[in-house]
Design an enzyme around this catalytic site. Structure first.
Site, PDB file in Angstrom:
ATOM      1  N   ASP A 183      47.378  27.539  12.355  1.00  0.00           N
ATOM      2  CA  ASP A 183      48.446  27.404  11.367  1.00  0.00           C
ATOM      3  C   ASP A 183      48.666  25.929  11.048  1.00  0.00           C
ATOM      4  O   ASP A 183      49.106  25.168  11.907  1.00  0.00           O
ATOM      5  CB  ASP A 183      49.728  28.033  11.934  1.00  0.00           C
ATOM      6  CG  ASP A 183      50.802  28.221  10.870  1.00  0.00           C
ATOM      7  OD1 ASP A 183      50.627  27.694   9.750  1.00  0.00           O
ATOM      8  OD2 ASP A 183      51.816  28.891  11.160  1.00  0.00           O
ATOM      9  N   HIS A 185      50.862  25.072   8.787  1.00  0.00           N
ATOM     10  CA  HIS A 185      52.322  25.048   8.596  1.00  0.00           C
ATOM     11  C   HIS A 185      52.744  24.138   7.443  1.00  0.00           C
ATOM     12  O   HIS A 185      53.872  23.625   7.440  1.00  0.00           O
ATOM     13  CB  HIS A 185      52.996  24.573   9.899  1.00  0.00           C
ATOM     14  CG  HIS A 185      54.181  25.404  10.293  1.00  0.00           C
ATOM     15  ND1 HIS A 185      55.452  24.922  10.292  1.00  0.00           N
ATOM     16  CD2 HIS A 185      54.283  26.686  10.697  1.00  0.00           C
ATOM     17  CE1 HIS A 185      56.296  25.879  10.680  1.00  0.00           C
ATOM     18  NE2 HIS A 185      55.613  26.955  10.932  1.00  0.00           N
ATOM     19  N   GLU A 209      45.952  28.913   8.180  1.00  0.00           N
ATOM     20  CA  GLU A 209      47.170  29.363   7.488  1.00  0.00           C
ATOM     21  C   GLU A 209      47.939  28.193   6.875  1.00  0.00           C
ATOM     22  O   GLU A 209      48.009  27.120   7.473  1.00  0.00           O
ATOM     23  CB  GLU A 209      48.010  30.075   8.548  1.00  0.00           C
ATOM     24  CG  GLU A 209      49.407  30.436   8.149  1.00  0.00           C
ATOM     25  CD  GLU A 209      50.058  31.291   9.256  1.00  0.00           C
ATOM     26  OE1 GLU A 209      49.338  32.024   9.963  1.00  0.00           O
ATOM     27  OE2 GLU A 209      51.273  31.201   9.400  1.00  0.00           O
ATOM     28  N   GLU A 235      53.841  33.302   3.985  1.00  0.00           N
ATOM     29  CA  GLU A 235      55.121  33.517   4.662  1.00  0.00           C
ATOM     30  C   GLU A 235      56.281  32.945   3.857  1.00  0.00           C
ATOM     31  O   GLU A 235      57.427  33.325   4.080  1.00  0.00           O
ATOM     32  CB  GLU A 235      55.097  32.938   6.080  1.00  0.00           C
ATOM     33  CG  GLU A 235      55.049  31.431   6.156  1.00  0.00           C
ATOM     34  CD  GLU A 235      54.774  30.947   7.583  1.00  0.00           C
ATOM     35  OE1 GLU A 235      53.747  31.366   8.163  1.00  0.00           O
ATOM     36  OE2 GLU A 235      55.568  30.168   8.118  1.00  0.00           O
ATOM     37  N   ASP A 257      56.042  38.377   4.611  1.00  0.00           N
ATOM     38  CA  ASP A 257      56.912  38.685   5.749  1.00  0.00           C
ATOM     39  C   ASP A 257      57.766  39.888   5.355  1.00  0.00           C
ATOM     40  O   ASP A 257      58.434  39.853   4.323  1.00  0.00           O
ATOM     41  CB  ASP A 257      57.780  37.450   6.052  1.00  0.00           C
ATOM     42  CG  ASP A 257      58.614  37.621   7.306  1.00  0.00           C
ATOM     43  OD1 ASP A 257      59.288  38.668   7.427  1.00  0.00           O
ATOM     44  OD2 ASP A 257      58.608  36.703   8.157  1.00  0.00           O
ATOM     45  N   HIS A 284      53.358  38.029   8.277  1.00  0.00           N
ATOM     46  CA  HIS A 284      54.079  37.045   9.077  1.00  0.00           C
ATOM     47  C   HIS A 284      55.173  37.774   9.849  1.00  0.00           C
ATOM     48  O   HIS A 284      55.882  38.608   9.278  1.00  0.00           O
ATOM     49  CB  HIS A 284      54.708  36.050   8.098  1.00  0.00           C
ATOM     50  CG  HIS A 284      55.520  34.947   8.693  1.00  0.00           C
ATOM     51  ND1 HIS A 284      56.884  34.848   8.496  1.00  0.00           N
ATOM     52  CD2 HIS A 284      55.172  33.879   9.431  1.00  0.00           C
ATOM     53  CE1 HIS A 284      57.333  33.753   9.092  1.00  0.00           C
ATOM     54  NE2 HIS A 284      56.311  33.144   9.676  1.00  0.00           N
TER      55      HIS A 284
HETATM   56 MG   LIG Z   1      52.903  30.211   9.676  1.00  0.00          MG
END
Ligand SMILES: [Mg+2]
Length: 381
Positions: A183, A185, A209, A235, A257, A284
């Site tokens: 990830d 992020h 990700e 997400e 999500d 997510h």
């Molecule tokens: Mg993430």
């Protein structure tokens, strides 16, 4: 049947639950939350509840239209998450009313078990290897890790090397038959992501990700073209309309999500949209038990499903964990890194209402950390 009451519960570690009650005595649970903004979503749920009380809970699609579009202004994390939790609770009521698991109402099961992954942290490669060994012992066949902490806009040679060393340590610990997802992020710029992706490719991550921030989604096509690594995002996308450009850009994995992107109703549609692009669904879910139960219901009914995130033992979970509010932990007893198909009605979980009401009296005020670069300027978390 009519909806008679809607309540919300602010429960540790950082969650918000909603409970919809009907005059038939059927109760549904949902998890409407934005991590770090739970109280704001609670207020949005209270406003939406004004419309729902008195309505027939089984008209889920119609309620979704009104709750999402009936306020004229629509979308965004707060409103979409408020609708998401209410939508989960309505599907829970529908399943309990018809005596069927939600996945049966979505078209029936397409698989008998759902692969789940575990989170591993660890800043040092040695720590990481230890954590991965523990997850492998617990039966998991895949793990996810953050690539890095706060990172300079153009990562230094040392920062890039540290990312590669950690993922290499993970690959060593996992061997060739298990998977590691990484990830980013949104902590990297596209320029940094391009350089790091090139160095990670030989380590064969399952996917990378959020290679860039959602607001830099227009840069995804260049990254997709630049790397053989499957790219994932979603997400922080809240609707089909927001997934469309990412899918058109060529992402391989869509990560809506269930508690942010309009609930079971909208994520089911996002999955179908992703299928037309050959993209796989990996929802997510670093959240609580209701969000996970909703995710699993969609996974059992979605052909183009890859893997499910879950939060057992995740670093955010202080004071309470995934099983804290369940009367029976059986639905989340994973076998060989998979959640077996749950045929109980509705979302398939039984909430420990006494524990939830008690936890709400404590509440929480969880906030995202604010990170700074070495020059004290704001850094993406
Ligand atoms: Mg993430």
């Amino acid at each position: 049947m009519k909806i008679t009451r809607i309540e919300t519960f602010l429960v540790p570690p950082r969650w918000l639950f909603c409970r919809i009650e009907t005059d038939d005595g059927v109760v549904g649970w949902g998890e409407p939350v934005v991590e770090g903004r739970a109280e704001v979503v609670r207020a949005a749920v209270d406003v939406l509840a004004e419309y729902l009380v008195g309505q027939d809970p089984l008209r889920i699609q119609d309620h979704w239209q009104v709750l999402t579009k009936g306020g004229f202004y629509r979308g965004g994390p707060v409103l979409s998450s408020a609708v998401a939790g209410l939508d989960q609770a309505l599907w829970d009521i529908a399943g309990k009313t018809y005596g069927a698991p939600v996945h049966a109402l979505l078209g029936g099961p397409v698989r008998e078990r759902v692969r789940v992954y575990a989170w591993v942290g660890g800043d040092e490669p040695a720590e990481l290897a230890e954590q991965i060994a523990a997850q492998v012992d617990a039966g998991f066949t895949a793990v996810k890790m953050n690539a890095a902490g706060a990172t300079a806009p153009i990562a230094t040679a040392a920062e890039t090397a540290a990312v590669v060393a950690r993922v290499a340590a993970a690959r060593d610990a996992l061997g060739p038959d298990r998977d590691v997802a990484v990830d980013f992020h949104g902590r990297f710029t596209a320029a940094s992501a391009r350089r790091v992706l090139a160095e990670l490719a030989p380590l064969h991550p399952l996917f990378v990700e959020e290679p860039v921030l959602p607001e830099h989604g227009h840069l995804l096509p260049g990254l997709v073209a630049a790397t053989p690594i499957p790219l994932a995002t979603g997400e922080r996308l809240y609707s089909r309309a927001e997934f469309l450009p990412a899918l058109t850009a060529g992402i391989a994995v869509a990560q809506p999500d269930l508690s942010h992107a309009g609930g079971i109703s909208e994520v089911h549609r996002i999955a179908s949209l992703a299928d037309t692009y050959g993209a796989q669904l990996a929802p997510h879910c670093p959240l609580g038990p209701i969000a996970l139960a909703a995710s699993l219901q969609v996974a059992f009914a979605t052909p183009n499903f890859l893997i499910q995130e879950q939060s057992r033992g995740i670093h955010y979970n202080k004071d309470a964990d995934l099983l804290s509010y369940l009367a029976d932990p059986a639905p989340f007893r994973f076998v060989d890194g998979h959640a077996p198909r749950n045929t109980a009605p509705g979302l398939g979980i039984t909430i420990d209402e006494v524990a939830v009401r008690a936890a709400d009296r404590t509440g929480h005020a969880w906030r995202n950390p604010v990170w700074r670069h070495s020059d004290d300027s704001f850094a993406e978390w």
